[in-house]
Scaffold this motif. Structure first.
Motif, PDB file in Angstrom:
ATOM      1  N   GLY A 601       0.810  -1.210   0.000  1.00  0.00           N
ATOM      2  CA  GLY A 601       0.000   0.000   0.000  1.00  0.00           C
ATOM      3  C   GLY A 601       0.842   1.258   0.000  1.00  0.00           C
ATOM      4  N   SER A 602       2.051   1.170  -0.586  1.00  0.00           N
ATOM      5  CA  SER A 602       2.953   2.322  -0.592  1.00  0.00           C
ATOM      6  C   SER A 602       3.880   2.245  -1.806  1.00  0.00           C
ATOM      7  CB  SER A 602       3.782   2.371   0.691  1.00  0.00           C
ATOM      8  OG  SER A 602       4.568   1.196   0.793  1.00  0.00           O
ATOM      9  N   TYR A 603       4.609   3.336  -2.036  1.00  0.00           N
ATOM     10  CA  TYR A 603       5.565   3.381  -3.130  1.00  0.00           C
ATOM     11  C   TYR A 603       6.928   2.888  -2.654  1.00  0.00           C
ATOM     12  CZ  TYR A 603       2.256   6.030  -5.958  1.00  0.00           C
ATOM     13  OH  TYR A 603       1.152   6.410  -6.685  1.00  0.00           O
ATOM     14  N   VAL A 604       7.553   2.060  -3.482  1.00  0.00           N
ATOM     15  CA  VAL A 604       8.890   1.545  -3.169  1.00  0.00           C
ATOM     16  C   VAL A 604       9.797   1.872  -4.349  1.00  0.00           C
ATOM     17  CG1 VAL A 604       8.000  -0.327  -1.733  1.00  0.00           C
ATOM     18  CG2 VAL A 604       8.382  -0.726  -4.181  1.00  0.00           C
ATOM     19  N   PRO A 605      11.114   1.995  -4.119  1.00  0.00           N
ATOM     20  CA  PRO A 605      12.023   2.263  -5.245  1.00  0.00           C
ATOM     21  C   PRO A 605      11.908   1.173  -6.310  1.00  0.00           C
ATOM     22  CG  PRO A 605      13.140   2.616  -3.156  1.00  0.00           C
ATOM     23  CD  PRO A 605      11.818   1.983  -2.816  1.00  0.00           C
ATOM     24  N   LEU A 606      11.871   1.597  -7.560  1.00  0.00           N
ATOM     25  CA  LEU A 606      11.803   0.641  -8.665  1.00  0.00           C
ATOM     26  C   LEU A 606      13.207   0.086  -8.905  1.00  0.00           C
ATOM     27  CD1 LEU A 606      10.137  -0.729 -10.908  1.00  0.00           C
ATOM     28  CD2 LEU A 606      10.678   1.217 -12.379  1.00  0.00           C
ATOM     29  N   THR A 607      13.421  -1.125  -8.400  1.00  0.00           N
ATOM     30  CA  THR A 607      14.727  -1.757  -8.552  1.00  0.00           C
ATOM     31  C   THR A 607      14.806  -2.489  -9.886  1.00  0.00           C
ATOM     32  OG1 THR A 607      13.983  -3.801  -7.518  1.00  0.00           O
ATOM     33  CG2 THR A 607      14.876  -2.085  -6.059  1.00  0.00           C
ATOM     34  N   LYS A 608      16.010  -2.952 -10.206  1.00  0.00           N
ATOM     35  CA  LYS A 608      16.198  -3.698 -11.448  1.00  0.00           C
ATOM     36  C   LYS A 608      15.400  -4.989 -11.429  1.00  0.00           C
ATOM     37  CE  LYS A 608      19.795  -5.216 -14.655  1.00  0.00           C
ATOM     38  NZ  LYS A 608      21.256  -5.327 -14.919  1.00  0.00           N
ATOM     39  N   ASP A 609      15.330  -5.649 -10.261  1.00  0.00           N
ATOM     40  CA  ASP A 609      14.568  -6.903 -10.148  1.00  0.00           C
ATOM     41  C   ASP A 609      13.080  -6.668 -10.383  1.00  0.00           C
ATOM     42  OD1 ASP A 609      16.791  -8.403  -9.664  1.00  0.00           O
ATOM     43  OD2 ASP A 609      16.575  -8.408  -7.474  1.00  0.00           O
ATOM     44  N   ILE A 610      12.535  -5.612  -9.751  1.00  0.00           N
ATOM     45  CA  ILE A 610      11.108  -5.314  -9.927  1.00  0.00           C
ATOM     46  C   ILE A 610      10.842  -4.962 -11.384  1.00  0.00           C
ATOM     47  CG2 ILE A 610       9.215  -3.757  -9.319  1.00  0.00           C
ATOM     48  CD1 ILE A 610      10.476  -3.442  -6.561  1.00  0.00           C
TER      49      ILE A 610
END
Length: 621
Positions: A601-610
């Protein structure tokens, strides 16, 4: 017969006068059987509309004839309950008589905020019997968007489901003069409003003579559409518009009275609430209504109610394909009708679920340029024979592929696209013909923006769909993209300006732009917001909470791009096209990019894996 002869003559003229005669022989060979089939159905449809117009019919009057014909036939299935044609007629009469006593007058508007159920139809249909227009409100709306919709339709009253009482309570301070009626769903709440269910039990089921006063051009509903720019607009649906849209699908798909149609789409949208429900009200087809779409229960429901036809939107089809491949459920659905089924999954969908016919159609709620694919050509949204433009005047014109603005030549006229060349889809406006009318919106300024003037000659008028399509040599049209400040996600239209306004209110940043980006394996475009945070004061968590509180989930940006600076146009606007071109590709973007994790329910850093999991389809959104 005249329409057949006209088209045949037109085809022969094209064949004899064109330089590419041999190619035209091939085209006619491939398309004439299709075209004659379509023209036959289109002729029958036009005869029906002509009769309704000339006999001063309305949706309520047509329905009354069906009630006399088969009063005890089931009109709606809903969960374990049924409602017959007679019962639906009596319920709508109760609604009409009650609100007539409440003092509502013809031409006034009542907003309806209620989940899918047979009473939903009975309420707006009953109000139509006394000339009251119903504004069908999206049940996902909250706060300012909800206030906007109620005010834009100039509603004098609001009927809302008790499940939406908290949402209604939040906006009441901005809607002080509104009369409130609470429709109890699960349980009555302490929220204000007359208990409509209880009042209707005491109301009369008598026929109302006032119903005879209204005609086909009188307003029936307001259905909200974002169009291509700005906040949702109240599209005017007259009786003849409702009848035309419903009858067109009926004739072109050849639905029969003994068919049973599965309609799990929202009833506040034109597809479910007008095209789907209209099969019951105007053609005597039994319709199955479901409160909310469920992929796991879709085919189970179709089997349970012995459905022979079903409606879809593209996103719905993708959800059905994503369900586990267990033992196939035996069903009798022979046709499905809807819009947005992508060519990439079309054959896979048909093969897996054994549907014999797909009727893909295209058209705006308020528009006059509608198409339908009657022969299941993969990916096509419909067709118009290339020699039949005079009979059904829709076409593609050259435009700026970024803004969608028509390109005019030195004489101020537009240019028709060549075969295979994408362009904006337009339809000629003719107030004298139901199929070519454009009733517009409640907002006259918004109506004017959708009308193109002097397109091919002085004085002609065309409806601008704002959509980019392409036509092949056989006359089939294929959808390419939407222009302007709107994109489609989760089967809903998202107005970028609405999301931009919320972002600015929540975090008090002036430079923010919203646009749609494509995610492989999904339908439509996911929302992405680019935000300029030069002073590094942006609190991502505060923004997330504010967005969730103010926007329906389908409008929530899936990606955030936080920038120190941004390229501007000559008029100091963010260069949206360049941002859209980058998408959420972290391999080319140097700015911080965030992804909305629905589980957290929140924003997370867009990593290479995601990022890679999104591209490969391992992560669903």
């Amino acid at each position: 017969m005249l329409i057949f002869i006209t088209c045949l003559v037109a085809a022969l003229v094209v064949l004899l006068t064109t330089k590419k005669r041999y190619r035209w022989i091939y085209i006619l060979y491939k398309t004439l059987p299709r075209d004659f089939k379509a023209l036959f159905r289109f002729t029958l449809f036009n005869i029906r509309i002509w009769k309704w117009e000339n006999n001063n019919m309305t949706a309520a009057k047509v329905f009354a004839s069906l009630v006399k014909k088969h009063p005890n036939k089931i009109a709606f299935h809903f969960e374990d309950d049924t409602l017959s044609f007679k019962e639906l007629d009596e319920y709508s009469n109760r609604v009409a008589n009650y609100f007539l006593k409440c003092g509502l007058k013809p031409g006034q508007t009542v907003a309806l905020l209620l989940e899918n159920c047979p009473e939903y139809v009975g309420i707006w249909f009953g109000l139509s019997k006394i000339g009251v227009v119903t504004a069908l409100i999206n049940t996902n709306q909250t706060l300012d968007p909800l206030v906007h919709s109620i005010k834009a339709s100039e509603s004098v009253a609001l009927i809302y489901g008790s499940n939406r009482s908290a949402v209604v309570s939040d906006v009441l301070p901005k809607l002080e003069s509104l009369k409130l009626f609470q429709f109890v769903e699960e349980q009555k709440t302490s929220a204000p409003g007359t208990d409509l269910k209880e009042e209707l039990k005491k109301s009369s089921t008598d026929y109302l003579k006032i119903m005879d006063k209204f005609g086909p051009k009188d307003k029936l509903l307001y259905i909200f559409t974002s169009g291509t720019t700005g906040l949702p607009k109240a599209a005017v649906i007259t009786n003849i518009r409702f009848m035309m849209m419903s009858a067109a699908l009926n004739f072109m798909t050849q639905l029969k009275e003994d068919d049973i149609l599965y309609d799990a789409l929202p009833l506040y949208h034109s597809a479910g609430g007008m095209v789907g429900v209209g099969q019951c009200l105007l053609s005597g087809v039994t319709v199955v209504i479901r409160k909310k779409f469920s992929a796991s229960n879709f085919w189970k429901d179709c089997a349970k109610y012995n459905c022979t036809a079903a409606q879809y939107i593209g996103e719905l089809c993708r959800y059905l394909l994503a369900t586990p491949e267990t033992e196939p459920i035996k069903h009798n659905v022979r046709i499905m009708m809807g819009n947005g089924l992508k060519g990439q999954i079309w054959n896979k969908f048909v093969k897996r679920f054994g549907v014999k016919k797909i009727y893909e159609f295209y058209g705006a709620t308020e528009g006059n340029s509608n198409l339908i694919n009657i022969d299941s050509t993969v990916g096509a949204v419909g067709f118009v024979p290339r020699y039949a433009g005079a009979i059904y005047p829709v076409t593609l014109i050259k435009c700026d592929m970024i803004t969608g603005e028509p390109i005019r030549n030195k004489y101020g006229r537009c240019t028709v696209c060549k075969i295979g060349e994408p362009g904006v889809f337009i339809g000629k406006i003719n107030p004298k013909k139901a199929v070519n009318q454009f009733s517009g919106y409640a907002d006259k300024t918004a109506t004017k923006k959708k009308v193109l003037e002097n397109v091919f000659k002085t004085g002609d008028l065309y409806f601008n769909s704002g959509d980019i399509l392409v036509q092949d040599e056989l006359g089939y049209f294929y959808f390419k993209d939407r222009t302007g400040d709107t994109f489609r996600w989760k089967g809903e239209n998202v107005a970028t300006s609405e999301v931009e306004a919320v972002i600015s209110n929540v975090v008090d940043l002036s430079d923010a732009t919203v646009y749609g980006v494509e995610i492989p394996g999904t339908d439509g475009k996911a929302g992405m917001a680019a935000i300029v945070d030069s002073n590094k004061t942006l609190d991502i968590n505060v923004l997330a909470r504010g967005l969730k509180a103010s926007l329906p989930m389908y409008s929530l940006p899936i990606f955030l791009r936080v920038m120190q600076s941004v390229p501007l146009t000559g008029t100091f606007k963010l260069k949206k096209f360049e941002l859209q071109k980058d998408g959420f590709n972290i391999n080319v973007i140097e700015d911080d990019v965030y992804f909305y994790d629905a589980k957290q329910g929140s924003y997370v850093p867009l990593t290479k894996d995601i990022y890679e999991n999104l591209i490969s389809g391992k992560v669903r959104v």
